[in-house]
Motif scaffolding. Structure first.
Motif, PDB file in Angstrom:
ATOM      1  N   MET A   1      13.018  29.886 -42.560  1.00 53.25           N
ATOM      2  CA  MET A   1      12.858  30.754 -41.397  1.00 53.25           C
ATOM      3  C   MET A   1      13.781  30.334 -40.260  1.00 53.25           C
ATOM      4  SD  MET A   1       8.716  31.303 -41.585  1.00 53.25           S
ATOM      5  CE  MET A   1       8.563  31.557 -39.859  1.00 53.25           C
ATOM      6  N   LEU A   2      13.965  29.041 -40.080  1.00 47.87           N
ATOM      7  CA  LEU A   2      14.888  28.543 -39.060  1.00 47.87           C
ATOM      8  C   LEU A   2      16.314  28.988 -39.370  1.00 47.87           C
ATOM      9  CD1 LEU A   2      15.490  26.757 -36.568  1.00 47.87           C
ATOM     10  CD2 LEU A   2      15.763  24.849 -38.175  1.00 47.87           C
ATOM     11  N   GLY A   3      16.723  28.855 -40.611  1.00 47.23           N
ATOM     12  CA  GLY A   3      18.069  29.272 -41.010  1.00 47.23           C
ATOM     13  C   GLY A   3      18.297  30.761 -40.838  1.00 47.23           C
ATOM     14  N   VAL A   4      17.318  31.571 -41.230  1.00 44.52           N
ATOM     15  CA  VAL A   4      17.431  33.024 -41.067  1.00 44.52           C
ATOM     16  C   VAL A   4      17.508  33.383 -39.594  1.00 44.52           C
ATOM     17  CG1 VAL A   4      16.166  35.193 -41.369  1.00 44.52           C
ATOM     18  CG2 VAL A   4      16.325  33.588 -43.261  1.00 44.52           C
ATOM     19  N   SER A   5      16.694  32.729 -38.781  1.00 43.14           N
ATOM     20  CA  SER A   5      16.724  32.999 -37.339  1.00 43.14           C
ATOM     21  C   SER A   5      18.093  32.678 -36.756  1.00 43.14           C
ATOM     22  CB  SER A   5      15.658  32.171 -36.626  1.00 43.14           C
ATOM     23  OG  SER A   5      14.379  32.514 -37.091  1.00 43.14           O
TER      24      SER A   5
ATOM     25  N   LYS B   1       2.467  21.369 -49.409  1.00 45.13           N
ATOM     26  CA  LYS B   1       3.112  21.043 -48.134  1.00 45.13           C
ATOM     27  C   LYS B   1       4.634  21.131 -48.212  1.00 45.13           C
ATOM     28  CE  LYS B   1      -0.584  18.005 -46.589  1.00 45.13           C
ATOM     29  NZ  LYS B   1      -0.964  16.645 -46.212  1.00 45.13           N
ATOM     30  N   ARG B   2       5.203  20.734 -49.334  1.00 46.06           N
ATOM     31  CA  ARG B   2       6.662  20.794 -49.463  1.00 46.06           C
ATOM     32  C   ARG B   2       7.146  22.242 -49.425  1.00 46.06           C
ATOM     33  NH1 ARG B   2       8.783  17.249 -54.200  1.00 46.06           N
ATOM     34  NH2 ARG B   2      10.711  17.629 -53.085  1.00 46.06           N
ATOM     35  N   ALA B   3       6.383  23.151 -50.021  1.00 43.44           N
ATOM     36  CA  ALA B   3       6.760  24.563 -49.992  1.00 43.44           C
ATOM     37  C   ALA B   3       6.668  25.115 -48.577  1.00 43.44           C
ATOM     38  CB  ALA B   3       5.883  25.373 -50.937  1.00 43.44           C
ATOM     39  N   VAL B   4       5.631  24.726 -47.837  1.00 48.83           N
ATOM     40  CA  VAL B   4       5.487  25.171 -46.446  1.00 48.83           C
ATOM     41  C   VAL B   4       6.649  24.653 -45.615  1.00 48.83           C
ATOM     42  CG1 VAL B   4       4.064  24.989 -44.365  1.00 48.83           C
ATOM     43  CG2 VAL B   4       2.988  25.411 -46.581  1.00 48.83           C
ATOM     44  N   PHE B   5       7.021  23.390 -45.804  1.00 46.87           N
ATOM     45  CA  PHE B   5       8.157  22.826 -45.075  1.00 46.87           C
ATOM     46  C   PHE B   5       9.444  23.577 -45.424  1.00 46.87           C
ATOM     47  CE2 PHE B   5      11.547  19.553 -44.650  1.00 46.87           C
ATOM     48  CZ  PHE B   5      11.491  19.422 -43.266  1.00 46.87           C
ATOM     49  N   GLY B   6       9.621  23.886 -46.683  1.00 46.77           N
ATOM     50  CA  GLY B   6      10.787  24.660 -47.109  1.00 46.77           C
ATOM     51  C   GLY B   6      10.808  26.047 -46.496  1.00 46.77           C
TER      52      GLY B   6
END
Length: 143
Positions: free
Chosen positions: A118-122, A108-113
């Protein structure tokens, strides 16, 4: 200033680099069994092992193709956009490809990361694209 073509090229680079990383890892399996008498012969035997192994060679060539695309894309893309976008997306694609190949990726921590990445890249892409639009509007206003 970045356009749609540059963003697509950066995505292609990230896919080529990220998708080939787990295959490169799998392609090196067995290299530890290569044993020679001295350092130079060991090095040459390992190079021979890798370059005669199609499970390593094909992903390696695709990965290097991504490097060529990256090199040419850098000529028309801002470094402040290209480097973080490609490196973070490469990381994400490596994790996803590894997971498809059965590797564990951290839960789960990897998915959250990944979601945060993805938010930062966007945000990086949208801010660069909006700069292009603002500059184009400014140029038409001044003309």
């Amino acid at each position: 200033m970045v356009g749609a073509v540059e963003v697509c090229c950066l995505l292609v680079v990230a896919v080529l680099w990220g998708a080939t990383n787990p295959f490169l890892k799998k392609g090196t399996e067995g290299i530890e069994k290569v044993k020679k008498g001295n350092v130079i012969l060991q090095f040459l035997a390992e190079v021979k092992f890798l370059f005669l192994n199609f499970k390593y060679l094909i992903p390696f060539l695709l990965n290097q193709g991504g490097s060529v695309v990256y090199y040419f894309t850098l000529a028309s893309t801002e470094l402040s956009l290209a480097v973080p976008v490609v490196n973070s997306l490469t990381f994400l694609i490596t994790l996803l490809t590894g997971r498809l190949l059965g590797e564990d990726f951290g839960g789960k921590r990897a998915v959250f990361g990944m979601l945060l990445t993805m938010l930062g890249v966007s945000l990086c892409i949208f801010s660069s694209v909006s700069e292009v639009k603002d500059t184009a509007q400014l140029n038409t206003t001044l003309a």
